[in-house]
Design a protein around this motif. Structure first.
Motif, PDB file in Angstrom:
ATOM      1  N   SER A 292      25.976 -72.503 -16.530  1.00  0.00           N
ATOM      2  CA  SER A 292      26.541 -72.449 -15.167  1.00  0.00           C
ATOM      3  C   SER A 292      25.534 -72.910 -14.134  1.00  0.00           C
ATOM      4  N   SER A 293      24.679 -73.833 -14.492  1.00  0.00           N
ATOM      5  CA  SER A 293      23.713 -74.319 -13.505  1.00  0.00           C
ATOM      6  C   SER A 293      23.498 -75.825 -13.653  1.00  0.00           C
ATOM      7  N   SER A 294      23.902 -76.571 -12.626  1.00  0.00           N
ATOM      8  CA  SER A 294      23.701 -78.032 -12.697  1.00  0.00           C
ATOM      9  C   SER A 294      22.219 -78.367 -12.678  1.00  0.00           C
ATOM     10  N   MET A 328      28.973 -82.045  -5.922  1.00  0.00           N
ATOM     11  CA  MET A 328      29.543 -80.931  -6.684  1.00  0.00           C
ATOM     12  C   MET A 328      31.058 -80.946  -6.557  1.00  0.00           C
ATOM     13  N   THR A 331      32.720 -77.581  -7.653  1.00  0.00           N
ATOM     14  CA  THR A 331      32.454 -76.537  -6.667  1.00  0.00           C
ATOM     15  C   THR A 331      33.327 -76.716  -5.427  1.00  0.00           C
ATOM     16  N   ALA A 370      23.451 -74.721  -3.864  1.00  0.00           N
ATOM     17  CA  ALA A 370      22.407 -74.981  -4.861  1.00  0.00           C
ATOM     18  C   ALA A 370      23.034 -75.013  -6.258  1.00  0.00           C
ATOM     19  N   GLY A 371      22.412 -75.736  -7.175  1.00  0.00           N
ATOM     20  CA  GLY A 371      22.987 -75.843  -8.527  1.00  0.00           C
ATOM     21  C   GLY A 371      22.617 -74.661  -9.401  1.00  0.00           C
ATOM     22  N   VAL A 372      22.917 -73.466  -8.930  1.00  0.00           N
ATOM     23  CA  VAL A 372      22.601 -72.258  -9.704  1.00  0.00           C
ATOM     24  C   VAL A 372      23.890 -71.435  -9.866  1.00  0.00           C
ATOM     25  N   PRO A 373      23.923 -70.503 -10.838  1.00  0.00           N
ATOM     26  CA  PRO A 373      25.173 -69.768 -11.063  1.00  0.00           C
ATOM     27  C   PRO A 373      25.684 -69.056  -9.805  1.00  0.00           C
ATOM     28  N   SER A 374      26.999 -69.106  -9.643  1.00  0.00           N
ATOM     29  CA  SER A 374      27.710 -68.403  -8.552  1.00  0.00           C
ATOM     30  C   SER A 374      27.318 -68.827  -7.154  1.00  0.00           C
ATOM     31  N   ALA A 375      26.643 -69.962  -7.029  1.00  0.00           N
ATOM     32  CA  ALA A 375      26.161 -70.351  -5.696  1.00  0.00           C
ATOM     33  C   ALA A 375      27.310 -70.598  -4.723  1.00  0.00           C
ATOM     34  N   SER A 376      28.481 -71.002  -5.228  1.00  0.00           N
ATOM     35  CA  SER A 376      29.546 -71.354  -4.265  1.00  0.00           C
ATOM     36  C   SER A 376      30.125 -70.141  -3.554  1.00  0.00           C
ATOM     37  N   ASP A 405      32.934 -70.513 -13.156  1.00  0.00           N
ATOM     38  CA  ASP A 405      31.665 -71.167 -12.829  1.00  0.00           C
ATOM     39  C   ASP A 405      31.249 -72.092 -13.976  1.00  0.00           C
ATOM     40  N   ARG A 408      33.485 -75.154 -13.642  1.00  0.00           N
ATOM     41  CA  ARG A 408      33.241 -76.061 -12.503  1.00  0.00           C
ATOM     42  C   ARG A 408      31.864 -76.712 -12.601  1.00  0.00           C
ATOM     43  N   THR A 409      30.894 -76.009 -13.215  1.00  0.00           N
ATOM     44  CA  THR A 409      29.566 -76.620 -13.362  1.00  0.00           C
ATOM     45  C   THR A 409      29.649 -77.825 -14.313  1.00  0.00           C
ATOM     46  N   ASN A 412      30.961 -80.550 -12.290  1.00  0.00           N
ATOM     47  CA  ASN A 412      29.918 -81.059 -11.381  1.00  0.00           C
ATOM     48  C   ASN A 412      29.013 -82.054 -12.105  1.00  0.00           C
TER      49      ASN A 412
HETATM   50  N1  ASP Z   1      27.128 -73.065 -10.638  1.00  0.00           N
HETATM   51  C1  ASP Z   1      27.428 -74.265  -9.914  1.00  0.00           C
HETATM   52  C2  ASP Z   1      26.455 -75.352 -10.299  1.00  0.00           C
HETATM   53  O1  ASP Z   1      25.350 -75.071 -10.666  1.00  0.00           O
HETATM   54  C3  ASP Z   1      27.447 -74.054  -8.441  1.00  0.00           C
HETATM   55  C4  ASP Z   1      28.605 -73.163  -8.075  1.00  0.00           C
HETATM   56  O2  ASP Z   1      29.709 -73.685  -7.882  1.00  0.00           O
HETATM   57  O3  ASP Z   1      28.443 -71.959  -7.999  1.00  0.00           O
HETATM   58  O4  ASP Z   1      26.776 -76.504 -10.244  1.00  0.00           O
END
Ligand code: ASP
Length: 439
Positions: A292-294, A328, A331, A370-376, A405, A408-409, A412
């Motif tokens: 879950s992290s781009s 993204m 996202t 940011a490309g990290v989990p749950s960032a949206s 997540d 969607r990642t 992305n």
């Molecule tokens: N987890 C997504 C990503 O890293 C960002 C998000 O939509 O929370 O691309």
């Protein structure tokens, strides 16, 4: 054992994913053996979480040096060929185009399926799951890499301290902006022993970081197993009953974008076979899905593009780091669907003007996420506030956020890779996906 290690990495990850889903299911709330919340399951989940985190941290460890080296070398070479402006504009143009299409897809699906039309009792129950204001404040203030409003996004692009930005995985956009400037002026600088040494230095860093990536990815099957088993063990399917049409709205619109819109662009503009591209990107897509992290997936995105899709380093090393932070599609689509869905649940139909605002804000905030989990989630809080919906409503969709997540990642990352292929092909790279993908 040796034959196991010779199995392609993507196949090992796929098996790990499957096993993780089964094990997670057996330990989670749906456990047919009643293991949920037992001491055994709690300890096993702790262990999975720990192993998964080790892997995720190792991937994140690679990201900053890899991005800096990739972007500096790519931009320095482009600067020498006077191609930077053209490639930059083309890349950003396609990023905006694909993200705009994705938000439109989300908007159409959420209006047609209308997942918020539920019985008054269900709507009441859902509204009861909204967070209270204090919980919201606690959860979202100071979230890593989060823009608190749309203007923040542009402010965050310029680091006031580049070393500090390099120490924060949520501030990758700032690091990239600095690396672009550094690379550009390195390319412009008059040849001298110092300048040549710098170019060779960054080339060398890049090669070493790829080797470290290969090493870390040897542990991917174990890491992926840990991450996914832990997630699966937390999923409570009984929550699906009231959110089933919302869940499928997100799922179907993501699938439409990944299997219809983006492949159409690959066929019409890049003139390549989408099936080959899916195959080439498979290892990166599985990693994106699992982590879950781009950003953490970036090393794999670059390797898959360069080694399997034959996109040049010149194009992929510039487009992908930028894409992992600003492009993204999944996202943006998700943000739009969630906001319109929550409006429906609260019985507040958005006017056309408000929906246009949601589209614009989804597009803009997805650039800053940011490309990290749950960032949206933070971006969704910003948009809810902007269209006058109670931000606390976000509590309603949290149960499925992690699973969505993962999906969607993957979208992305897929979109970043499609734009890299499109840009490479429009730059005359004939060999991109020209031959069947090996392995
Ligand atoms: N987890 C997504 C990503 O890293 C960002 C998000 O939509 O929370 O691309």
């Amino acid at each position: 054992m040796s034959s196991l290690l010779r199995t392609p990495l993507w196949a090992q990850i796929l098996v790990a994913l499957f096993l993780a889903a089964v094990v997670g299911f057996l330990l989670g709330p749906q456990s047919p053996f009643g293991l949920a919340d037992s001491a055994f399951s709690t300890q096993a989940i702790w262990l999975f979480d720990y192993v998964g985190d080790l892997f995720l941290q190792a991937l994140k460890m690679i990201v900053v040096p890899l991005i800096v080296a990739a972007v500096i070398t790519a931009v320095a070479n482009m600067g020498q060929e006077h191609a930077f402006g053209r490639l930059g504009l083309k890349t950003i143009g396609f990023y905006l185009l694909t993200t705009f299409f994705s938000v439109l897809v989300g908007l159409i699906f959420v209006n047609v399926i209308h997942p918020g039309s539920v019985s008054p009792e269900v709507a009441e129950a859902l509204r009861g799951q909204a967070m209270d204001a204090a919980e919201l404040q606690e959860r979202f203030s100071g979230t890593e890499g989060a823009a608190q409003n749309v203007w923040d996004i542009f402010k965050r692009m310029i680091p006031s301290n580049v070393i500090e930005a390099g120490g924060n995985n949520g501030a990758l956009l700032a690091v990239i902006v600095f690396a672009i400037l550094f690379g550009y002026f390195l390319g412009q600088a008059k040849e001298s022993p110092g300048v040549t040494t710098l170019k060779n230095f960054w080339d060398g860093v890049y090669e070493v970081m790829l080797k470290i990536t290969d090493f870390v990815m040897k542990f991917a099957p174990i890491g992926v197993f840990g991450l996914v088993a832990e997630t699966m063990a937390q999923v409570n399917l009984s929550a699906l009953t009231s959110l089933v049409s919302y869940f499928f709205t997100v799922l179907l619109s993501l699938a439409f974008h990944a299997f219809v819109t983006l492949p159409l662009l690959l066929i019409l503009i890049a003139r390549v076979k989408p099936s080959r591209h899916y195959q080439a990107m498979f290892p990166a897509l599985l990693t994106a899905f699992s982590t879950s992290s781009s950003s953490a997936t970036l090393p794999l995105t670059l390797e898959s593009l360069q080694d399997r899709a034959n996109v040049s380093k010149r194009v992929s090393n510039f487009t992908c780091p930028l894409g992992a932070t600003i492009n993204m599609d999944g996202t943006a689509l998700y943000e739009c669907v969630v906001v319109v869905f929550l409006a429906q649940v609260f019985g507040l139909e958005l006017t056309l003007g408000q929906q246009v605002l949601v589209v614009m804000l989804s597009l803009l905030t997805s650039v800053g996420v940011a490309g990290v989990p749950s960032a949206s989630l933070v971006a969704i809080v910003v948009i809810l506030g902007a269209v006058g919906l109670p931000a606390e409503g976000i509590g309603i969709i949290l149960v499925f956020d992690r699973i969505l997540d993962m999906l969607r990642t993957a979208v992305n990352v897929f979109s970043d890779s499609c734009v890299a292929v499109i840009v490479a092909r429009t730059e005359g790279e004939e060999e991109v996906l020209a031959k069947p993908v090996e392995g």
